[in-house]
Design a protein around this motif. Structure first.
Motif, short mmCIF file in Angstrom:
data_model
loop_
_atom_site.label_atom_id
_atom_site.label_comp_id
_atom_site.label_asym_id
_atom_site.label_seq_id
_atom_site.Cartn_x
_atom_site.Cartn_y
_atom_site.Cartn_z
N LYS A 35 0.83 -1.18 -0.03
CA LYS A 35 0.15 0.03 -0.10
C LYS A 35 0.79 1.19 0.07
N GLU A 38 1.98 3.66 3.06
CA GLU A 38 1.02 3.29 4.38
C GLU A 38 1.60 3.50 5.61
N SER A 39 2.86 3.39 5.93
CA SER A 39 3.32 3.66 7.20
C SER A 39 3.23 5.27 7.73
N ALA A 377 14.32 8.05 5.70
CA ALA A 377 14.05 7.89 4.09
C ALA A 377 15.31 8.34 3.12
C1 LIG Z 1 6.48 8.43 13.95
C2 LIG Z 1 7.88 8.30 13.28
C3 LIG Z 1 8.34 9.53 12.74
C4 LIG Z 1 9.37 9.35 11.42
N1 LIG Z 1 9.87 10.45 11.01
C5 LIG Z 1 10.82 10.32 9.95
C6 LIG Z 1 11.21 11.48 9.37
O1 LIG Z 1 11.03 12.67 9.65
N2 LIG Z 1 12.28 11.46 8.30
C7 LIG Z 1 12.68 9.94 7.91
O2 LIG Z 1 13.45 9.76 7.00
N3 LIG Z 1 12.14 8.97 8.56
C8 LIG Z 1 11.26 8.85 9.68
N4 LIG Z 1 10.80 7.85 10.10
C9 LIG Z 1 11.21 6.66 9.62
C10 LIG Z 1 10.60 6.16 8.59
O3 LIG Z 1 9.43 5.57 8.88
C11 LIG Z 1 11.36 5.21 7.75
O4 LIG Z 1 12.55 6.18 7.32
C12 LIG Z 1 10.68 5.06 6.42
O5 LIG Z 1 9.56 4.60 6.74
C13 LIG Z 1 11.33 3.60 5.83
O6 LIG Z 1 10.76 3.45 4.53
P1 LIG Z 1 10.56 1.95 3.92
O7 LIG Z 1 10.27 2.20 2.61
O8 LIG Z 1 11.37 1.21 4.27
O9 LIG Z 1 9.32 1.42 4.91
P2 LIG Z 1 7.73 1.96 5.26
O10 LIG Z 1 7.74 3.46 4.94
O11 LIG Z 1 7.71 1.51 6.70
O12 LIG Z 1 6.92 1.03 4.05
C14 LIG Z 1 6.65 -0.23 4.49
C15 LIG Z 1 5.78 -0.56 3.07
O13 LIG Z 1 5.80 -2.05 3.42
C16 LIG Z 1 4.37 -2.50 2.88
N5 LIG Z 1 4.16 -3.80 3.38
C17 LIG Z 1 4.36 -4.15 4.74
N6 LIG Z 1 3.95 -5.35 4.93
C18 LIG Z 1 3.79 -5.79 3.44
C19 LIG Z 1 3.37 -7.02 3.00
N7 LIG Z 1 2.96 -8.35 3.61
N8 LIG Z 1 3.00 -7.46 1.58
C20 LIG Z 1 3.30 -6.04 0.83
N9 LIG Z 1 3.34 -4.71 1.34
C21 LIG Z 1 3.93 -4.64 2.77
C22 LIG Z 1 3.50 -1.28 3.38
O14 LIG Z 1 2.16 -1.38 2.58
C23 LIG Z 1 4.24 -0.03 3.38
O15 LIG Z 1 4.16 0.39 2.04
C24 LIG Z 1 9.72 7.99 11.13
C25 LIG Z 1 9.24 6.77 11.76
C26 LIG Z 1 8.11 7.21 12.82
C27 LIG Z 1 7.58 5.79 13.36
#
Ligand SMILES: Cc1cc2nc3c(=O)[nH]c(=O)nc-3n(C[C@H](O)[C@H](O)[C@H](O)COP(=O)(O)OP(=O)(O)OC[C@H]3O[C@@H](n4cnc5c(N)ncnc54)[C@H](O)[C@@H]3O)c2cc1C
Length: 419
Positions: A35, A38-39, A377
């Protein structure tokens, strides 16, 4: 859609979308599931401001056409590389726009199972489709990783939730809410609950809440020399972690783990200082136990000065995320067991490959291998480029009938490559 793909990407956050944008440019066949954003959309509190500066709040395509700066320019939104916090809502809209433009083939489905072994994987999707993939990239970010302290974990769901559960805090209007945690997320949630007219208090083990001080802008030369700016904040160490995750990967494992554990304490953004000051705080208190009493949660707190107990309508554990492979239940237990781990996270080669050939991990779960930048990110910049080049080189070698280059991860996390 074919029932077989070269690369399957699981996830649709900054890491997965950046990787897909790179693979698209390189002509690698892939399918991507999740999605979008989503997070950020469903699991962070509305009204939050990002801690990362504008220049470090991007998703990445190889030519840099879809930056946050460009998005804000196109939509006439305020933007600055530094000093102007990015609202969560803007970052979500930007991420969704990035997905539509750079990764239009995203399939908004979840992967419910991954089974198989070296370069031979089977994925089950939530619509019943089964898919074969030669290579799988797990980029599920912070989803599945929410951590609740043991002392309160047994409370029933109506009395306890994790910060992960809350995008909309308005439902707590008028309720007595206790936020547990001393980091940025706890501070954000507590301040936003206060704005939403909840009766909120913050309980933290640390005796003082850390809030970053505001940077002087433009940064004087002395500041730039003593603490150069990086995507994860100003300091020489942060600069090294952001610019050179590939070198971090070569450091001894104990050094890497120590830095991942200790670098960047749980501090909130400078813009939260006044907002959190309005929230009642119980600092220096640890959790000793909890029970449900008459429709409320009763928390037993301990500090250097003794024990006290409080009653509250709801506890929100803003207690972080634990990047542990065994939390990713959609990966078959047998396959998980084949992945070598270090401090619960997969040991990764310099190309993000685990000890199972063809199975890759990126995002926060890659931090033990590539450093603290993977939790943000901005870490997607290095990860997407490095992993896409590796995946594309696999395709090129296959196309001309060359023997595959194999990188194997050894027990100590070092990598042996051979053809
Ligand atoms: C409160 C908070 C504030 C934050 N603020 C910042 C900030 O200011 N700047 C920053 O850089 N980082 C910030 N972060 C950290 C940030 O969350 C991560 O850097 C970032 O989300 C990592 O990106 P990602 O693509 O690895 O995963 P995510 O953004 O977590 O994305 C995970 C994805 O996996 C998908 N997914 C999960 N399970 C499945 C499955 N079984 N099948 C298919 N899809 C699945 C979800 O749908 C989603 O799209 C913050 C975190 C929190 C908790």
């Amino acid at each position: 859609m074919s029932q077989s793909t070269d690369v399957a990407i699981i996830g649709a956050g900054p890491n997965a979308l950046s990787l897909a944008a790179h693979l698209g440019e390189l002509g690698v066949q892939f399918r991507i599931f999740g999605k979008p954003m989503e997070s950020w959309l469903d699991h962070m509190p509305r009204g939050m401001l990002l801690k990362s500066e504008g220049f470090a709040s991007n998703l990445y395509d190889p030519l840099g056409r879809h930056s946050l700066r460009q998005f804000c320019e196109d939509n006439k939104l305020p933007y600055a590389d530094m000093g102007l916090p990015v609202p969560l809502e803007v970052f979500c809209d930007y991420g969704l726009a990035f997905q539509r433009r750079a990764v239009p083939t995203l399939e908004k489905k979840l992967v419910v199972s991954v089974t198989g072994k070296d370069r031979d994987f089977h994925l089950g999707l939530d619509d019943g489709e089964m898919l074969h993939a030669r290579r799988v990239v797990v980029a599920t970010g912070i989803s599945h990783l929410a951590h609740v302290p043991r002392a309160i974990a047994h409370l029933p769901a109506d009395l306890l939730s994790h910060g992960w559960a809350h995008a909309d805090l308005a439902r707590f209007k008028g309720a007595d809410v206790t936020v547990v945690g001393g980091g940025a997320s706890a501070i954000d949630i507590a301040a936003l609950l206060h704005d939403a007219d909840a009766r909120v208090r913050l309980v933290a083990r640390r005796p003082i809440l850390e809030v970053h001080s505001r940077m002087r802008l433009p940064r004087p030369l002395s500041d730039r020399l003593s603490a150069p700016m990086s995507g994860i904040g100003p300091s020489w160490r942060s600069w090294f972690f952001t610019e050179y995750p590939g070198i971090f990967h070569h450091l001894p494992a104990d050094r890497r783990l120590r830095w991942v554990r200790t670098h960047l304490g749980p501090a909130a953004g400078w813009f939260m200082a006044q907002r959190i000051a309005r929230v009642p705080q119980l600092l220096g208190y640890g959790l000793n136990g909890a029970k449900a009493v008459g429709g409320q949660a009763q928390l037993e707190l301990v500090s250097a000065s003794g024990v006290r107990s409080i009653k509250t309508d709801h506890v929100i554990a803003a207690t972080g995320y634990r990047p542990a492979l065994d939390r990713l239940k959609f990966i078959d237990p047998e396959l998980r067991a084949a992945v070598k781990t270090l401090a619960l996270a997969p040991v990764l080669s310099s190309n993000f490959q685990s000890s199972v050939a063809g199975l890759y991990f990126m995002g926060p779960i890659a931090a033990n291998s590539f450093g603290p930048v993977m939790r943000f990110a901005v870490g997607a910049k290095f990860a997407a480029r490095r992993l896409s080049q590796h995946l594309a080189s696999g395709v090129r070698q296959k196309a001309v009938g060359m023997p595959k280059a194999v990188s194997e991860v050894q027990h100590d996390g070092s990598v042996v490559g051979h053809a």
